[in-house]
Design an enzyme around this catalytic site. Sequence first.
Site, mmCIF file in Angstrom:
data_model
loop_
_atom_site.group_PDB
_atom_site.id
_atom_site.type_symbol
_atom_site.label_atom_id
_atom_site.label_comp_id
_atom_site.label_asym_id
_atom_site.label_seq_id
_atom_site.Cartn_x
_atom_site.Cartn_y
_atom_site.Cartn_z
ATOM 1 N N LEU A 190 -7.112 5.481 -9.690
ATOM 2 C CA LEU A 190 -7.534 4.289 -8.954
ATOM 3 C C LEU A 190 -7.330 3.025 -9.782
ATOM 4 O O LEU A 190 -6.982 1.968 -9.250
ATOM 5 C CB LEU A 190 -9.006 4.410 -8.545
ATOM 6 C CG LEU A 190 -9.311 5.357 -7.387
ATOM 7 C CD1 LEU A 190 -10.825 5.471 -7.199
ATOM 8 C CD2 LEU A 190 -8.648 4.886 -6.103
ATOM 9 N N SER A 209 0.825 -1.212 0.000
ATOM 10 C CA SER A 209 0.000 0.000 0.000
ATOM 11 C C SER A 209 0.853 1.252 0.000
ATOM 12 O O SER A 209 0.534 2.238 -0.685
ATOM 13 C CB SER A 209 -0.932 0.007 1.220
ATOM 14 O OG SER A 209 -1.917 -0.996 1.120
ATOM 15 N N GLU A 266 -14.320 10.025 1.285
ATOM 16 C CA GLU A 266 -14.794 10.860 2.385
ATOM 17 C C GLU A 266 -15.589 10.013 3.371
ATOM 18 O O GLU A 266 -15.960 8.875 3.065
ATOM 19 C CB GLU A 266 -15.660 11.998 1.836
ATOM 20 C CG GLU A 266 -14.884 12.946 0.932
ATOM 21 C CD GLU A 266 -15.662 14.183 0.524
ATOM 22 O OE1 GLU A 266 -15.080 15.030 -0.156
ATOM 23 O OE2 GLU A 266 -16.858 14.300 0.898
ATOM 24 N N PHE A 311 -3.238 10.491 -1.233
ATOM 25 C CA PHE A 311 -4.269 10.684 -2.264
ATOM 26 C C PHE A 311 -5.608 10.810 -1.562
ATOM 27 O O PHE A 311 -6.084 9.857 -0.927
ATOM 28 C CB PHE A 311 -4.244 9.469 -3.192
ATOM 29 C CG PHE A 311 -5.202 9.496 -4.355
ATOM 30 C CD1 PHE A 311 -4.837 10.082 -5.558
ATOM 31 C CD2 PHE A 311 -6.452 8.896 -4.270
ATOM 32 C CE1 PHE A 311 -5.702 10.079 -6.646
ATOM 33 C CE2 PHE A 311 -7.323 8.885 -5.351
ATOM 34 C CZ PHE A 311 -6.947 9.478 -6.540
ATOM 35 N N ALA A 316 -3.857 1.835 -9.256
ATOM 36 C CA ALA A 316 -3.666 1.166 -7.968
ATOM 37 C C ALA A 316 -4.321 -0.213 -7.954
ATOM 38 O O ALA A 316 -3.770 -1.172 -7.396
ATOM 39 C CB ALA A 316 -4.233 2.035 -6.847
ATOM 40 N N THR A 318 -14.979 -1.755 -3.819
ATOM 41 C CA THR A 318 -15.458 -2.968 -3.164
ATOM 42 C C THR A 318 -15.724 -4.059 -4.197
ATOM 43 O O THR A 318 -15.822 -3.796 -5.406
ATOM 44 C CB THR A 318 -16.754 -2.686 -2.393
ATOM 45 O OG1 THR A 318 -17.779 -2.330 -3.339
ATOM 46 C CG2 THR A 318 -16.568 -1.551 -1.393
ATOM 47 N N GLU A 332 -9.981 0.604 -2.978
ATOM 48 C CA GLU A 332 -9.843 0.704 -4.444
ATOM 49 C C GLU A 332 -11.022 0.050 -5.157
ATOM 50 O O GLU A 332 -10.894 -0.537 -6.219
ATOM 51 C CB GLU A 332 -8.531 0.087 -4.948
ATOM 52 C CG GLU A 332 -7.306 0.346 -4.110
ATOM 53 C CD GLU A 332 -6.911 1.808 -4.038
ATOM 54 O OE1 GLU A 332 -7.612 2.629 -4.615
ATOM 55 O OE2 GLU A 332 -5.897 2.103 -3.393
ATOM 56 N N ILE A 377 -5.212 -25.148 8.441
ATOM 57 C CA ILE A 377 -4.118 -26.118 8.431
ATOM 58 C C ILE A 377 -3.162 -25.857 9.596
ATOM 59 O O ILE A 377 -2.642 -26.789 10.222
ATOM 60 C CB ILE A 377 -3.373 -26.064 7.080
ATOM 61 C CG1 ILE A 377 -4.300 -26.564 5.963
ATOM 62 C CG2 ILE A 377 -2.087 -26.879 7.118
ATOM 63 C CD1 ILE A 377 -3.714 -26.465 4.576
ATOM 64 N N ARG A 390 4.604 -30.671 10.864
ATOM 65 C CA ARG A 390 3.685 -30.912 11.981
ATOM 66 C C ARG A 390 3.211 -32.358 11.957
ATOM 67 O O ARG A 390 2.628 -32.815 10.961
ATOM 68 C CB ARG A 390 2.483 -29.963 11.868
ATOM 69 C CG ARG A 390 1.369 -30.209 12.857
ATOM 70 C CD ARG A 390 1.727 -29.786 14.255
ATOM 71 N NE ARG A 390 0.574 -29.810 15.130
ATOM 72 C CZ ARG A 390 0.582 -29.410 16.398
ATOM 73 N NH1 ARG A 390 1.704 -28.946 16.941
ATOM 74 N NH2 ARG A 390 -0.508 -29.448 17.131
#
Length: 390
Positions: free
Chosen positions: A245, A97, A139, A135, A248, A371, A369, A343, A274
């Site tokens: 946008l 980011s 809002e 940027f 990005a 939904t 960026e 796992i 494991r």
Amino acid sequence: MSRTPAVTQLLALDSLLEPDEIEIRDTVRRFADERLRPHIADWFEHAHIPVRDLAKELGGLGVLGMHLDGYGCAGLSATTYGLACLELEAVDSGIRSLVSVQGSLAMFSIHHWGSEEQKLEWLPRMATGEAIGCFGLTEPDFGSNPGGMRTTAKHHGTDWVLNGTKMWITNGSIADVAVVWAQTDDGIRGFVVPTDTPGFSAPEIHKKMSLRASITSELVLEDVRLPAAAVLPEARGLTGPLTSLGEARFGIVFGSMGAARDCLETAIDYAKTREVFEKPLAAYQLTQAKLADMAVEVGKGHLLAYHLGRLKDRGEITAAQVSTGKLNNVREAIAVARECRTILGANGITLEYPVIRHANNLESVLTYEGTSEVHQLTIGRALTGESAFR
């Protein structure tokens, strides 16, 4: 040199890349392994990250605005930039980011829409990490509908005066410059705002459970007076911020697969060591089925990212294609992170392993960026010719 990830070997993904792309990717991977990975769990746990120092190191590495031409930027391909995003997000979404907001939002906006004076003033320093950008579009009441923004810019003589509030702004409280979008009498315009301008403040947002290794802030503009030269001359309407946008989002298509790959590699390593009922967890059919299914999805996500990278390098990519990449790859990445957690069992919820950290981060990546719902509607519009946004 880091080992080759299993998913890369499984589908021979490197055969799709050029030697210079592999070289740059591996350089970023080494930096990530040596400089970032040893510290990231602590940065996440304490919600503190040395952004100033990292920005200069990332600038020295050449990844800040690496896909832009001139002004101290490397001018590399979109695919190469995507590969860098993938390696950085394999460490943490917050690191990607930082690079994405700096290069694909703030720097891209100035590079694509700014005046020559704005470019010369800011881009060389931002490319080296000396100056940090943010940027300001989202809002408190306007995220998916940025056209409804309430931030205003009004003429006062030859100056502009900005008033309003932006929310969820990466790098906001440590930025030297903010690209802020505001309503004017001539529609939405972008402004280059030095953050030491009187009336500008950026209180940091705390108590996050996601992207803790990233600075997130509010931007408050109270009678911020700017000269006429502060406006981005080539940006009018929503095309300006939405184009940025898109840049990005493209990085997220690659980056999210980095997070998914890191979770999968962690789960494979854990399952091999494991022991459960006197044999490795990896020897059980249910575990192998989980790993196989996840490897297929992570592999497909890489292939989609590489394909979109080639389209972008040819100048042929569309907004709907970027939406397809973000919708699929982030959705699959978060599913992989959750499955890998099963796992690892109880160990999967600790910061000793990266899985729960990636899962928490991806909850934010799923939303910002655009939904998933916005991307579904963008794809739906491309398929049907009908807009369902309103």
